[in-house]
Design a protein around this motif. Structure first.
Motif, mmCIF file in Angstrom:
data_model
loop_
_atom_site.group_PDB
_atom_site.id
_atom_site.type_symbol
_atom_site.label_atom_id
_atom_site.label_comp_id
_atom_site.label_asym_id
_atom_site.label_seq_id
_atom_site.Cartn_x
_atom_site.Cartn_y
_atom_site.Cartn_z
ATOM 1 N N ALA A 140 0.841 -1.197 0.000
ATOM 2 C CA ALA A 140 0.000 0.000 0.000
ATOM 3 C C ALA A 140 0.877 1.248 0.000
ATOM 4 C CB ALA A 140 -0.917 -0.001 1.213
ATOM 5 N N LYS A 141 0.352 2.348 -0.622
ATOM 6 C CA LYS A 141 1.101 3.599 -0.726
ATOM 7 C C LYS A 141 0.220 4.803 -0.406
ATOM 8 C CE LYS A 141 4.217 1.941 -4.390
ATOM 9 N NZ LYS A 141 4.737 2.210 -5.751
ATOM 10 N N PHE A 142 -0.672 4.689 0.541
ATOM 11 C CA PHE A 142 -1.531 5.808 0.909
ATOM 12 C C PHE A 142 -0.719 6.877 1.639
ATOM 13 C CE2 PHE A 142 -4.393 2.131 0.660
ATOM 14 C CZ PHE A 142 -5.342 2.620 -0.227
ATOM 15 N N ALA A 143 -1.144 8.143 1.482
ATOM 16 C CA ALA A 143 -0.381 9.246 2.059
ATOM 17 C C ALA A 143 -1.300 10.354 2.545
ATOM 18 C CB ALA A 143 0.598 9.809 1.032
ATOM 19 N N VAL A 144 -0.849 11.130 3.516
ATOM 20 C CA VAL A 144 -1.569 12.308 3.965
ATOM 21 C C VAL A 144 -1.356 13.427 2.951
ATOM 22 C CG1 VAL A 144 -1.307 11.679 6.397
ATOM 23 C CG2 VAL A 144 0.377 13.195 5.337
ATOM 24 N N ALA A 145 -2.108 14.500 3.075
ATOM 25 C CA ALA A 145 -1.984 15.631 2.159
ATOM 26 C C ALA A 145 -0.600 16.268 2.257
ATOM 27 C CB ALA A 145 -3.059 16.672 2.473
ATOM 28 N N ASN A 146 -0.061 16.707 1.110
ATOM 29 C CA ASN A 146 1.243 17.378 1.035
ATOM 30 C C ASN A 146 2.396 16.496 1.495
ATOM 31 O OD1 ASN A 146 -0.786 19.881 1.964
ATOM 32 N ND2 ASN A 146 0.571 20.342 0.244
#
Length: 334
Positions: free
Chosen positions: A307-313
């Motif tokens: 998985a490669k989910f990320a927060v904003a910025n």
């Protein structure tokens, strides 16, 4: 001369009545935050626009047509406070909303670009209203499709009237007009009375392979604390994702504190690697007045199994990596 004066007085009185029956309002939100994010050992410092509430500028108006019937319009654009630019969703100037409406005892009919029913549903049970570092949308995937999660062009929406004993609902149909994903359909039903709020929503779009989004949520406000729980799924062909979100909001001093935990899992029928990811987030909002607030948010996403989910910025995230950050900002509405 006297007749002319009388005529002008009569016309002036009619103009006064017309003005009293219609209104136009300029409104907006200006929100900016100093933000720090980190991923894969890389740090990023930025000034973010819309850390708590999306910065926007809009104009809306309503006219009373008599007999309980009203006509209205709503035009709204996103404002990027950090760069001083204006660009709505998908690069459209009025990308947040551009609708004309009729409402009455039958409910409301909106014509134009707007949020669909499913986005409104999961915003209700996410403490961030799907905005900023802690947004539940950080984990919701469109599974490689080109489908948007929230706003659609060429949309016709019907909203139930508000006198149904707590029951509410809406249905949307968006014409494809040559778009790659074709037509979109969505709908929502719910019940909200006093402290309780529950709803379910479903969306489907696509020409051959359909993208589907379903969400069910509920909350109960105990006064000292309001817990909520939400379950969301997305499907696109054989690809499928499930997201669970548990959250809590509570008043604290002149503001409120909130926390949420979301868990995303790959439920695809053909995937050789079943990814997992979770997000934990929290924040505090301190109201300086009815229109101005200070806020801070902290969020961390832990990815697993590619998985490669990320927060904003966030800097780029490697498979199985982490992405997190915090911000401190100010929000002013008018």
């Amino acid at each position: 001369m006297k007749k002319s004066l009388v005529a002008l007085a009569v016309l002036g009185s009619f103009a006064g009545v017309a003005a009293a029956q219609s209104s136009v309002t300029l409104f907006g939100v200006v929100d900016a935050a100093a933000r720090y994010t980190s991923a894969n050992g890389q740090d990023l410092y930025s000034l973010a626009s819309g850390g708590n509430t999306t910065s926007r500028l809009g104009v809306r108006g309503v006219e009373d047509l008599g007999g309980g019937l009203k006509a209205s319009f709503w035009l709204e654009t996103q404002v990027n406070v950090d760069a001083g630019t204006a660009a709505g969703s998908d690069g459209k100037f009025w990308g947040r909303r551009a609708t004309v409406s009729l409402s009455g005892d039958f409910g409301t009919v909106n014509l134009g670009r707007n949020k669909n029913s499913t986005k409104l549903a999961y915003e209700d049970f996410d403490p961030t209203s799907a905005t900023g570092l802690g947004s539940v949308e950080n984990l919701i995937s469109n599974l490689g499709s080109t489908a948007g999660l929230g706003r659609y062009d060429n949309q016709v929406t019907y909203v139930l009237p508000g006198n149904l004993g707590g029951f509410y609902g809406s249905v949307d149909v968006a014409a494809g007009e040559g778009a790659a994903m074709g037509k979109s359909y969505s709908g929502r039903v719910g019940y909200k009375v006093d402290a309780i709020n529950v709803s379910a929503a479903y969306m489907e779009t696509g020409v051959n392979t359909k993208f589907k989004l379903m969400t069910v949520g509920g909350s109960y406000d105990f006064g000292i604390v309001k817990p909520s729980l939400m379950y969301t799924t997305t499907e696109f062909g054989a690809a499928k994702q499930e997201v669970w979100t548990a959250a809590v909001t509570a008043p604290l001093g002149a503001g409120s504190v909130w926390a949420s935990y979301s868990d995303a899992a790959d439920k695809s029928t053909v995937s050789s690697t079943k990814y997992k990811a979770n997000q934990i987030a929290a924040g505090y909002i301190y109201n300086l007045s009815k229109r101005t607030a200070l806020y801070t948010t902290v969020s961390l996403i832990d990815n697993g199994a590619a998985a490669k989910f990320a927060v904003a910025n966030s800097p780029a995230v490697a498979a199985d990596g982490r992405s997190g950050g915090f911000d401190l900002g100010v929000r002013h509405s008018f």
